[in-house]
Scaffold this active site. Sequence first.
Site: not given
Length: 701
Positions: A569-572
């Site tokens: 994932r590149v998000d939180d």
Amino acid sequence: TSDHLRHVESMAQLPSGAGKISHLNAVILGESLASEENDLVFPSPEFSAQALVSSPNRCAGYQQMYRRSVEDPAGFWSEIASQFCWKEKWHPEVYAENIDVGKGTVRIEWFKGATTNICYNALDRNVEAGNGGKVAIYWEGNEPGQDGQLTYAELLDKVCQLSNYLKHVGVGKGDAVVIYLPMLMELPIAMLACARIGAVHRYSPQMSVVFAGFSAESLAQRILDCKPKVVITCNAVQRGPKTIHLKEIVDSALTECANDGISIGLCLTYENQSAMEREATKWQEGRDVWWQDVVPKFSTKCLVEWVDAEDPLFLLYTSGSTGKPKGVLHTTGGYMVYTATTFKYAFDYKPSDIYWCTADCGWITGHSYVTYGPLLNGATIVVFEGAPSYPDSGRCWDIVDKYKVSIFYTAPTLVRSLMRDGDEYVTRYSRKSLRVLGSVGEPINPSAWRWFFNVVGDSRCPISDTWWQTETGGFMIAPLPGAWPQKPGSATFPFFGVLPVIVDEKGNEIEGECSGYLCIKKSWPGAFRTLYGDHERFETTYFKPFPGYYFTGDGCSRDKDGYHWLTGRVDDVINVSGHRIGTAEVESALVSHPQCAEAAVVGVEHEVKGQGIYAFVTLVEGVPYSEELQKSLILTVRNQIGAFAAPDKIHWAPGLPKTRSGKIMRRILRKIASRQLDELGDTSTLADPSVVDQLISLSDC
Ligand code: 6R9
């Protein structure tokens, strides 16, 4: 499209070793090659020869189908859809879409105007085709020796009885049903019964299966969101040596809902005798009803309700990077066609296969690939109630031998934990029925891939590493076993009709060997249609970051041969054992603790779980840090979200690194959490750079 086709076509050269197919079968794995990424693992000639999409001519079979699927999606998908039963055909077009926020509201529709019923297609259609006597479900209980089975005809009868009961208690148009059940046969039965009674008029009831690992509070949140007429549960479940009192969790969730002014009139409770006696179950007269007392009295015949292809089939909540969980809404027709087709090709399914997916139905994998995809294909499935390490780590292979499982689909976290327990648990069993293995939930690291392949599959079974999401409904990037050589750790190439692109920060597509953000161009039949009750959030989260594309939230690189490598994932969002957990969810649980002032949560590498949860916690002024407090903070998260979200580490943080505008710099926290102290980077923009040293000095607290 053409760029993408070029990637796919570059595969024609790819199997640079493809000429060696006949000499080299998968045995090459045993050798250690210089670069992991360049290892090609070839399907054996025998496997390829019998595969649905085989490779007599390199990847030509796939390429031809793939090209057609992206150049003429309407033709490709309508041909496949015609194999299903539709009361009325779609009109005027096969699909309509706008996924470009610049051109107005995002809208995705497939087979609109057609009417169908997914339960009819999964059960009646198979019975009518003469397969009523075929086993639909083998059920294996927690204790070895506890088992059961249902043929397609028997399953249909059971589903009809529950459908009739639900109709009898007034479940109809627009009503929601929440299902909170462990892996009993009653779980798919309940899902199919809801789907069967669709809607008397136009809307099918919204069904929401809630993972039985969620806490009362998480369950309450979901109940409040969709206000079901009925909650379906069971009194208790046995997981390994533990008894979990599901009904008590439901009771507290329902009490919480009542405090919020939502009272649920009916709690249909299945008596799971092996786990708990009826008499011992807490009961609320008037609201609680035993499944066994009422459902069997109803007729085993129940006409289906035909619903529009675009009528909702189910809602499934998933974690986002911010705020409360998102209700991902899937509709009926496209989802049906897509899950069935992906199942068939990615597992090279044949009618003689016995298929076992270890996922829980509370996750999308359980919806698409325990229940709908396989049953739509008339497959025999195994449903396992227990824990894979009980009574010992050989249980999975015991089950594989017992039912002659030929397709085994699981998550890397289980592979890693079994790998750690040692080969003897595996080699003790024959496993000769196995022919295809599958992996889902997170990237599978090459060493786990190899162990799965060499030890579990005896270097004989291709591994389908399927990349997809709750939102995508079905597989997006996944190997077609037998169609091309694999690379351990790569999900390989896109499924039919899927156009993945890798973009840079500015949203420009990048070609060739590259890495960046994974997006999808154009819709596919299994795509979710909205976030329940919040179409704006749907657009903002998924379609605004890179206009013109669906943004997956994942990073991805593509190698010189066009293989896709998902990088996480590149998000939180943290991926713990394949479960998606938003850092914001854990933080908000922590700060609800009266002694916690602030919390920042990051993911760290974890040997078995893939990622672990690492929480930085600032306490209320004057409260001393103690071990007890640490335990009570962890307990708060368990109670509010579920045990799987409990932090692995609490790091006391008298102060958090923040920018002058008050944003927590997670980048720095991630480095501290993973002890990469020489890679902290620039800390000069921090409001108070000294907090960093303070945090480092408290690392071992
Ligand atoms: C099906 C499912 C989705 C997220 C996804 C990605 C990760 C899933 C993967 C994978 C690498 C795979 N993910 N499968 N990453 N390789 N084969 O897991 O749905 O719970 O919504 O999670 O999981 O990060 O974005 P969901």
